[in-house]
Enzyme design. Structure first.
Site, PDB file in Angstrom:
ATOM      1  CG  ASP A 169      -3.859  -4.973   3.111  1.00  0.00           C
ATOM      2  OD1 ASP A 169      -3.102  -5.335   2.211  1.00  0.00           O
ATOM      3  OD2 ASP A 169      -3.675  -4.937   4.390  1.00  0.00           O
ATOM      4  CD  GLU A 172      -0.976  -4.407  -3.952  1.00  0.00           C
ATOM      5  OE1 GLU A 172      -1.219  -3.956  -4.975  1.00  0.00           O
ATOM      6  OE2 GLU A 172       0.096  -3.791  -3.205  1.00  0.00           O
ATOM      7  CD  GLU A 328       6.615   1.078  -1.798  1.00  0.00           C
ATOM      8  OE1 GLU A 328       5.477   1.015  -2.417  1.00  0.00           O
ATOM      9  OE2 GLU A 328       7.395   0.063  -1.537  1.00  0.00           O
TER      10      GLU A 328
END
Length: 376
Positions: A169, A172, A328
């Protein structure tokens, strides 16, 4: 109607300028957008998924040259794999097993080569995302898609051949599953390019056929309790699911399914503006991802909930480092705090900057009219 004072609006616009500068600073001379220039696991690599959304933010900002260079890089990178893909398709049509190392990868080195590090490589979402991104950019700025036709044909042929296969996905993970956000990316990319006038009629027809089949599959097996699910046959949600609505159009904006999906994502994963990936996430303890807040905000804006979208944009703006870089994820509200240290020991601190975070900030800022300062 959303109201915001001039000072706050100007701060948001200044951060958009900074986001553009960060992306431009780190764009490789090849045109690739590196995922993160310093993070150990990402350094030296570019993803079609990350890059496609980063390109959308830069395209909205108006940096046509930067985005053209990125699409040139993808076109060269995929075009160079035409013969390899033809071998894969020949093996598949003959009913023979395709070796995993022949399948096209999800990430590439910045000069367009295959990586030498082991990775969770078989993913189809990036190919759909790039098709959507390049078509959207060309349409916005009057570009000629024939410039990128070779790469487009490779992406189309790969996505059409492997769309229904289980694969990793966006994160990963779980290569044994068929993921709803992955299928949505394929639908969005194939539908966009099918109507763009760049493909021969055979390929365009195949795009429409596959997109229709993928949408039907999701609606039959990827819905539970009235909302889209993380993967087929599941009932959990994922922070990437809003992308199934905007921008990929698997589900119509404002439809009962769309509204229920956004409600489920917000209920399970939105913690005061920061959106988690999924409840079982242990990566760096399962923090809040800036780019996922932007996806949810983008969708809220699309269905007219601009105050809710602005709340998310302002949360993202509040996570910027002193140097104006976006990570992130952040660890203010970890789902599994006991898991964080093992990832720090393995790969170091969280990826900062993540260019995809900056790109998605530009997208949501544009949706809310915050790319420019408010006139005095």
């Amino acid at each position: 109607m959303t109201t915001i004072d001039h000072h706050r609006a100007d701060d948001l616009a200044a951060l958009a300028r900074r986001s553009h500068a960060v992306i431009r600073q780190h764009q490789h001379p090849s045109g690739a957008y590196p995922a993160s220039p310093t993070f150990s696991a990402y350094r030296g690599y570019a993803w079609l998924r990350d890059g496609g959304f980063t390109a959308e933010g830069m395209s909205r900002y108006g940096d046509v040259a930067s985005v053209d260079a990125f699409h040139d890089w993808v076109d060269r990178t995929l075009g160079a794999r035409r013969d390899r893909l033809d071998e894969v398709l020949s093996l598949r049509s003959a009913g023979r097993e395709v070796p995993g190392d022949l399948l096209l990868p999800t990430r590439f080195t910045l000069d367009g080569a295959d990586g030498t590090d082991e990775w969770w490589d078989f993913q189809t979402d990036g190919y759909g995302t790039w098709l959507w991104s390049v078509v959207t950019h060309a349409r916005r700025h009057g570009g000629d898609l024939r410039r990128w036709r070779r790469g487009i044909e490779v992406a189309v042929d790969f996505a059409c051949a492997f769309w229904a296969e289980p694969c990793y996905d966006w994160w990963e993970e779980h290569d044994e599953q068929r993921h709803v956000s992955t299928l949505a990316a394929v639908v969005g990319g194939l539908e966009a390019v099918a109507e763009a006038g760049v493909l021969d009629e055979g390929r365009a027809a195949r795009c429409r056929e596959v997109a229709s089949a993928a949408r039907a599959l999701v609606l039959a097996e990827g819905v539970a309790d009235g909302h889209l699910t993380k993967w087929l046959g599941d009932n959990a949600v994922d922070g990437s699911l809003p992308a199934c609505i905007v921008p990929f159009g698997l589900v119509e904006v404002g439809s009962p399914l769309a509204r229920a999906t956004l409600t489920a994502v917000a209920s399970d994963l939105d913690a005061d503006g920061g959106v988690h990936r999924f409840l079982a996430d242990v990566f760096y303890g399962g923090g809040q991802w800036l780019l996922l807040s932007c996806f949810l905000g983008w969708n809220l804006a699309a269905q007219g909930e601009r105050d809710g979208a602005l709340r998310l944009l302002e949360w993202v703006a509040g996570q910027v480092t002193d140097d104006g870089e976006m990570p992130e994820q952040v660890g203010h509200d970890l789902l599994h705090p006991g898991s964080r240290d093992e990832w720090v020991e393995r790969w170091g601190e969280v990826a900062t900057p993540l260019l995809w975070s900056h790109g998605m900030y530009l997208v949501l800022a544009d949706e809310l009219g915050r790319l420019q300062e408010v006139p005095a």
